[in-house]
Design a protein around this motif. Structure first.
Motif, short mmCIF file in Angstrom:
data_model
loop_
_atom_site.label_atom_id
_atom_site.label_comp_id
_atom_site.label_asym_id
_atom_site.label_seq_id
_atom_site.Cartn_x
_atom_site.Cartn_y
_atom_site.Cartn_z
N GLY A 69 0.78 -1.03 -0.03
CA GLY A 69 -0.09 0.10 0.06
C GLY A 69 0.82 1.30 -0.09
N ILE A 70 2.06 1.04 -0.50
CA ILE A 70 2.97 2.14 -0.61
C ILE A 70 3.01 2.90 -2.16
N PRO A 71 2.72 4.10 -2.03
CA PRO A 71 2.61 4.75 -3.52
C PRO A 71 4.01 4.72 -4.00
N TRP A 72 4.18 4.49 -5.26
CA TRP A 72 5.63 4.70 -5.69
C TRP A 72 5.75 5.98 -6.66
N GLY A 73 4.99 6.80 -6.89
CA GLY A 73 5.15 7.97 -7.55
C GLY A 73 4.45 9.14 -6.76
N GLU A 74 4.88 10.34 -7.25
CA GLU A 74 4.46 11.83 -6.51
C GLU A 74 3.47 12.29 -7.52
N TYR A 75 2.36 12.70 -6.99
CA TYR A 75 1.85 13.57 -8.02
C TYR A 75 1.38 14.90 -7.31
N GLU A 76 2.14 16.01 -7.39
CA GLU A 76 2.06 17.33 -6.66
C GLU A 76 1.37 18.19 -7.41
N GLU A 77 1.04 19.30 -6.66
CA GLU A 77 0.37 20.39 -7.19
C GLU A 77 0.56 20.94 -8.30
N ASP A 78 2.08 21.02 -8.64
CA ASP A 78 2.49 21.25 -9.89
C ASP A 78 2.20 20.55 -11.01
N ASP A 79 2.23 19.36 -10.87
CA ASP A 79 1.65 18.50 -11.71
C ASP A 79 0.41 18.46 -12.25
N MET A 80 -0.38 18.76 -11.31
CA MET A 80 -1.79 18.91 -11.49
C MET A 80 -2.14 20.18 -12.21
N ASP A 81 -1.53 21.28 -11.85
CA ASP A 81 -1.60 22.41 -12.84
C ASP A 81 -1.12 22.25 -14.05
N MET A 82 -0.06 21.75 -14.27
CA MET A 82 0.50 21.35 -15.86
C MET A 82 -0.61 20.48 -16.39
N ASP A 83 -1.20 19.62 -15.78
CA ASP A 83 -2.39 18.84 -16.39
C ASP A 83 -3.46 19.73 -16.54
N ASP A 84 -4.02 20.46 -15.85
CA ASP A 84 -4.92 21.25 -16.21
C ASP A 84 -4.70 22.29 -17.27
N VAL A 85 -3.63 22.80 -17.38
CA VAL A 85 -3.39 23.79 -18.61
C VAL A 85 -3.39 22.95 -20.01
N PHE A 86 -2.93 21.73 -19.67
CA PHE A 86 -2.83 20.90 -21.07
C PHE A 86 -4.21 20.48 -21.37
N LEU A 87 -5.25 20.16 -20.38
CA LEU A 87 -6.47 19.65 -20.67
C LEU A 87 -7.31 21.01 -21.28
N SER A 88 -7.00 21.96 -20.58
CA SER A 88 -7.96 23.43 -21.13
C SER A 88 -7.26 23.62 -22.58
N LYS A 89 -6.12 23.32 -23.05
CA LYS A 89 -5.74 23.87 -24.30
C LYS A 89 -5.98 22.68 -25.49
N PHE A 90 -5.83 21.43 -24.91
CA PHE A 90 -6.09 20.38 -25.85
C PHE A 90 -7.12 19.42 -25.68
N GLY A 91 -8.13 19.61 -24.42
CA GLY A 91 -8.86 18.78 -24.22
C GLY A 91 -10.11 18.86 -25.23
N GLY A 92 -10.42 19.94 -25.77
CA GLY A 92 -11.36 20.06 -26.69
C GLY A 92 -11.12 19.42 -27.99
N ILE A 93 -9.92 19.66 -28.43
CA ILE A 93 -9.28 19.15 -29.82
C ILE A 93 -9.40 17.56 -29.61
N MET A 94 -9.11 16.82 -28.53
CA MET A 94 -9.17 15.58 -28.23
C MET A 94 -10.49 14.82 -28.60
N ASP A 95 -11.52 15.74 -28.04
CA ASP A 95 -12.85 15.28 -27.78
C ASP A 95 -13.43 15.17 -29.33
N GLU A 96 -12.98 16.38 -30.12
CA GLU A 96 -13.50 16.50 -31.61
C GLU A 96 -12.82 15.32 -32.37
N LYS A 97 -11.70 14.94 -32.00
CA LYS A 97 -11.52 13.76 -33.02
C LYS A 97 -11.89 12.45 -32.55
N ASN A 98 -12.57 11.98 -31.40
CA ASN A 98 -13.21 11.12 -31.04
C ASN A 98 -14.96 11.26 -31.65
#
Length: 98
Positions: A69-98
């Protein structure tokens, strides 16, 4: 990997618990794994080094961590911020392709 015999003294009360540790066939294997997991969780060694010290692949060592039950990776607030930026820029594009 080479090994070295060392003498250690442990409390007699601890001995029964050594036999019920997960991961490893011998008490030596179990103690090695416990020490390596401890070194990894306290960030003394990397995931790669931990896998190497236990003679396991990285994926096998990750599976061992999951059993404990030990996490092997870290997902910190900076990682979430970068994911949010990516999804806000490219999330709509990916949805249009599907």
């Amino acid at each position: 990997m080479s090994s070295k015999n060392i003498d250690i003294k442990i409390s007699e009360d601890l001995v029964p618990y050594l036999y019920i540790l997960k991961g490893g066939e011998t008490v030596s294997d179990k103690l090695t794994l416990s020490a390596v997991v401890g070194l990894f969780t306290t960030k003394v060694i990397t995931l790669e080094k931990a896998a190497e010290l236990t003679g396991k692949s990285i994926w096998d060592f990750i599976d061992i961590l999951k059993v404990y039950g030990i996490p092997w990776g870290e997902y910190e607030e900076d990682d979430m911020d970068m994911d949010d930026v990516f999804l806000s820029k490219f999330g709509g594009i990916m949805d249009e392709k599907n």
